[in-house]
Motif scaffolding. Structure first.
Motif, mmCIF file in Angstrom:
data_model
loop_
_atom_site.group_PDB
_atom_site.id
_atom_site.type_symbol
_atom_site.label_atom_id
_atom_site.label_comp_id
_atom_site.label_asym_id
_atom_site.label_seq_id
_atom_site.Cartn_x
_atom_site.Cartn_y
_atom_site.Cartn_z
ATOM 1 N N UNK A 73 -19.929 -24.284 -30.483
ATOM 2 C CA UNK A 73 -21.475 -23.982 -30.513
ATOM 3 C C UNK A 73 -22.281 -25.360 -30.817
ATOM 4 N N UNK A 74 -21.413 -26.163 -31.604
ATOM 5 C CA UNK A 74 -22.097 -27.373 -31.793
ATOM 6 C C UNK A 74 -22.580 -27.991 -30.564
ATOM 7 N N UNK A 75 -21.705 -28.143 -29.560
ATOM 8 C CA UNK A 75 -21.680 -28.804 -28.394
ATOM 9 C C UNK A 75 -22.720 -28.172 -27.487
ATOM 10 N N UNK A 76 -22.900 -26.837 -27.530
ATOM 11 C CA UNK A 76 -23.847 -26.116 -26.829
ATOM 12 C C UNK A 76 -25.285 -26.451 -27.093
ATOM 13 N N UNK A 77 -25.355 -26.731 -28.717
ATOM 14 C CA UNK A 77 -26.447 -26.699 -29.145
ATOM 15 C C UNK A 77 -27.044 -28.328 -29.019
ATOM 16 N N UNK A 78 -26.367 -29.112 -28.632
ATOM 17 C CA UNK A 78 -26.654 -30.677 -28.516
ATOM 18 C C UNK A 78 -26.366 -31.096 -30.151
ATOM 19 N N UNK A 79 -25.743 -30.581 -31.113
ATOM 20 C CA UNK A 79 -25.467 -31.063 -32.451
ATOM 21 C C UNK A 79 -24.153 -30.930 -32.647
ATOM 22 N N UNK A 80 -23.328 -31.735 -32.219
ATOM 23 C CA UNK A 80 -21.555 -31.716 -32.409
ATOM 24 C C UNK A 80 -21.195 -31.874 -33.710
ATOM 25 N N UNK A 81 -19.964 -31.091 -34.019
ATOM 26 C CA UNK A 81 -19.418 -31.235 -35.169
ATOM 27 C C UNK A 81 -17.960 -31.436 -34.896
ATOM 28 N N UNK A 82 -17.200 -32.170 -35.547
ATOM 29 C CA UNK A 82 -15.638 -32.063 -35.401
ATOM 30 C C UNK A 82 -15.307 -31.220 -36.289
ATOM 31 N N UNK A 83 -14.602 -30.101 -35.628
ATOM 32 C CA UNK A 83 -13.882 -29.070 -36.541
ATOM 33 C C UNK A 83 -12.630 -28.826 -36.007
ATOM 34 N N UNK A 84 -11.571 -28.574 -36.977
ATOM 35 C CA UNK A 84 -10.264 -28.034 -36.712
ATOM 36 C C UNK A 84 -9.989 -26.915 -36.728
#
Length: 403
Positions: A208-219
């Protein structure tokens, strides 16, 4: 002046806690967009423990808020809380000293019934548990467990009563930010328009972060639990037990009662392995054979008195682990119109009220009362370059628990 439009992505306990508390906080037009159905992700697969047995004041404060929030909600509804207590084992006298500090800090946060037990006290409470290699325990007498799926649906119902729109089967597919700062979110159920977007998508928050243009690294990590059946143990009179020593590099066994003759059991660690599963092929209905073997060994070592115990059916769930094993809650560094509410790991249910409150305070332009800028939850700590994550020391909470 029109209402501020807020779209919350994810109808698990975190997203719904934010929706419910925001619906009570002011002039907002709130929509929750969920890919599947309410509570269908980690919320419905949790063992549902809510406790405050941590050491650091911040860790206790946010959980004490969750304690109060959930108990108040239960008093106003038919949500059942199983008030069996929670026992955290200690591996040394030094750890017991930390537990004494926890008791004092819990009192400061309004939790007055935590106490440190010696080995004899623990054996009197749970006779079938091996304590020769443990120094005692920390007991939270008012800690409890609940059904995460029912908790999520109760908050959804309350939010809807307050005017929140909850869209199920509404996967977010694309997002375009207009020149005037409006988010246009294309979902499987149409386009949503928002002034602010909250990423509360659990294990899917990275996508979702990628879609929003607000990336997060999540595992997104796969964790398992199984039922344990014993005809000799009066399960309903036994507190939940956690035998996890943070920072020792090993997983610890936990045990949570379920009815009169069953328990839920699993292995817990608070630190991310930084190895993610394939979200397109998650075997949630299966339990790994290596896990069952490891659990059986740990279980028989810690609970040898349950000689008739039999491992039953199992299930799996996802822990949404951040790069440093702490939640990310607040405006995203790359786009302040995206509010992060993610990375709660295996603590989503007990942290969801405090995460929701923090989201509300940021949306309202207030300084958060618990997780303010600079706190352990501040998204500003994210490295600008994901490649820098490898060198970041993971946080090691002084005491942790799977939900």
């Amino acid at each position: 002046m029109g209402k501020t439009r807020v779209v919350i992505v994810g109808a698990g306990v975190v997203g719904l806690s934010a929706a419910l508390q925001l619906s009570e906080a002011g002039n907002y037009d709130i929509t929750v967009a969920e890919t599947d159905h309410i509570g269908s992700g980690s919320s419905s697969r949790s063992v549902g423990i809510v406790e405050t047995q941590y050491i650091e004041h911040f860790d206790i404060e946010v959980r004490a808020y969750g304690h109060r929030f959930i108990r108040a909600l239960a008093e106003q509804s038919d949500l059942q809380l199983h008030m069996n207590g929670y026992l955290r084992l200690a591996d040394s006298d030094a750890t017991l000293g930390q537990y004494e500090l926890s008791v004092a800090r819990q009192r400061e946060c309004g939790v007055g019934d935590a106490q440190v037990l010696d080995v004899d006290d623990v054996k009197a409470l749970i006779p079938f548990m091996e304590m020769s290699d443990r120094a005692g325990a920390l007991l939270g007498a008012s800690d409890f467990y609940l059904d995460g799926y029912l908790f999520a649906n109760l908050m959804a119902a309350r939010a809807r009563d307050n005017g929140v729109t909850v869209l199920q089967r509404a996967r977010v597919l694309e997002c375009e930010w207009t020149a005037d700062g409006e988010a246009e979110l294309r979902t499987e159920r149409g386009t949503l328009h928002a002034d602010l977007v909250v990423n509360a998508a659990g294990a899917w928050a990275g996508r979702v972060g990628e879609i929003l243009g607000a990336p997060v690294t999540l595992y997104p990590e796969l964790h398992h639990a199984v039922t344990v059946v014993s005809k000799t143990a009066a399960a309903s009179r036994i507190p939940s037990v956690m035998d996890y020593v943070p920072g020792d590099g090993a997983e610890g066994v936990y045990l949570r009662p379920e009815g009169e003759s069953e328990f839920f059991a699993g292995l817990h660690s608070e630190q991310a392995s930084r190895s993610a599963v394939d979200l397109d092929d998650v075997p949630l209905s299966a339990v790994d054979g290596d896990f069952v073997a490891a659990l059986a060994e740990s279980f028989s070592t810690r609970f040898p008195g349950l000689e008739d115990a039999q491992l039953g059916s199992g299930w799996s769930g996802l822990f949404p682990m951040s790069f440093d094993s702490r939640p990310l809650v607040g405006p995203h560094p790359a786009n302040e119109q995206v509010i992060c509410a993610l990375g709660s790991g295996g603590n989503g249910i007990q942290l969801s009220p405090a995460i929701g409150r923090t989201v509300v305070e940021y949306v309202r332009g207030e300084r958060p009362s618990m997780a303010a800028p600079g706190s352990d939850w501040d998204p500003q700590r994210m490295p600008a370059n994901p490649g820098d994550i490898a060198g970041i020391q993971q946080s090691t909470p002084t005491s942790g628990v799977r939900e």
